[in-house]
Design an enzyme around this catalytic site. Structure first.
Site, mmCIF file in Angstrom:
data_model
loop_
_atom_site.group_PDB
_atom_site.id
_atom_site.type_symbol
_atom_site.label_atom_id
_atom_site.label_comp_id
_atom_site.label_asym_id
_atom_site.label_seq_id
_atom_site.Cartn_x
_atom_site.Cartn_y
_atom_site.Cartn_z
ATOM 1 N N TYR A 135 6.178 -4.170 -8.349
ATOM 2 C CA TYR A 135 6.697 -5.504 -8.024
ATOM 3 C C TYR A 135 6.156 -6.582 -8.971
ATOM 4 O O TYR A 135 6.366 -7.775 -8.735
ATOM 5 C CB TYR A 135 6.320 -5.864 -6.583
ATOM 6 N N ASP A 171 -4.658 3.106 -2.300
ATOM 7 C CA ASP A 171 -3.324 2.886 -1.759
ATOM 8 C C ASP A 171 -3.111 1.384 -1.670
ATOM 9 O O ASP A 171 -4.016 0.632 -1.294
ATOM 10 C CB ASP A 171 -3.175 3.532 -0.383
#
Ligand code: IMP
Length: 192
Positions: free
Chosen positions: A151, A69
């Site tokens: 991103y 994660d």
């Protein structure tokens, strides 16, 4: 070679991690393991989410597995979007929506410091173990490059003059949050 199921539906991550573990472990995708469905991700920490995702696979397969994660932690936003990076612009938003929201939130702000942090949870014989990687950098004022995902077009790691999206995958893998976390996983798997 050791077999590990990687609990991800993200094909970019699967490719990145397969490259990193080449010759060290055989990475089995969820599809190859016959596992289908939405993996829950409802914890409020990276560690909690990584555990939740790995446990989902372990409970269904009984096989050694791992999950990762990742969060983008932006200094000027008090560490946001952090654990909520995937859904920063709302449920079912796109990578582009998230970037638009981030650039708007930082508009005119000179503090562009940010870091990607990854936590990997490996479950071996039912027992969890954690590995962490972090890369520091800054948020650019516009998108650069077409590679990577998420991103990447607006994140420039320290000591580089290009965004993650402008780097060849093998260069990103050497210095990235996930690359560093996977390196620790590899060290653990091979030093036994
Ligand atoms: P995840 O929960 O680990 O899938 O990551 C959460 C979100 O962080 C993703 O949806 C991406 O937007 C972002 N992210 C994770 N890893 C990367 C990366 O390597 N580059 C750019 N964005 C990333």
């Amino acid at each position: 070679m050791k077999e590990l199921i990687f609990a991800t539906n993200n094909k970019h991550k699967l490719e990145e991690v397969r490259n990193l573990l080449l010759g060290k472990a055989h990475i089995v995708s969820l599809a190859e393991a016959g596992l289908e469905g939405e993996i829950p991700e409802t914890a409020d920490t990276l560690q909690g989410n990584a555990l939740q995702k790995a446990q989902w696979v372990w409970e269904r397969s009984g096989k050694d597995c791992f999950a990762d994660d990742t969060g983008l932690e932006v200094d000027a936003l008090g560490g946001a979007p952090g654990v909520y990076s995937a859904r920063y612009a709302g449920e079912h938003c796109s990578f582009d929506d998230n970037i638009d929201k981030l650039l708007a939130a930082l508009e005119g702000n000179t503090n562009r410091k940010a870091a990607f942090r990854t936590v990997i949870c490996l479950i071996e014989e039912g027992k969890p173990k954690y590995f962490e990687g972090k890369v520091e950098g800054c948020i650019l004022t516009e998108r650069y490059g077409k590679g990577g995902f998420g991103y990447d077009p607006v994140f420039m790691p320290n000591r580089f003059a290009v965004s993650f999206a402008e780097m060849p995958l093998d260069v990103k893998n050497q210095i990235s949050h996930r690359g560093l976390a996977v390196k620790k996983l590899v060290e653990y798997l091979t030093q036994r």
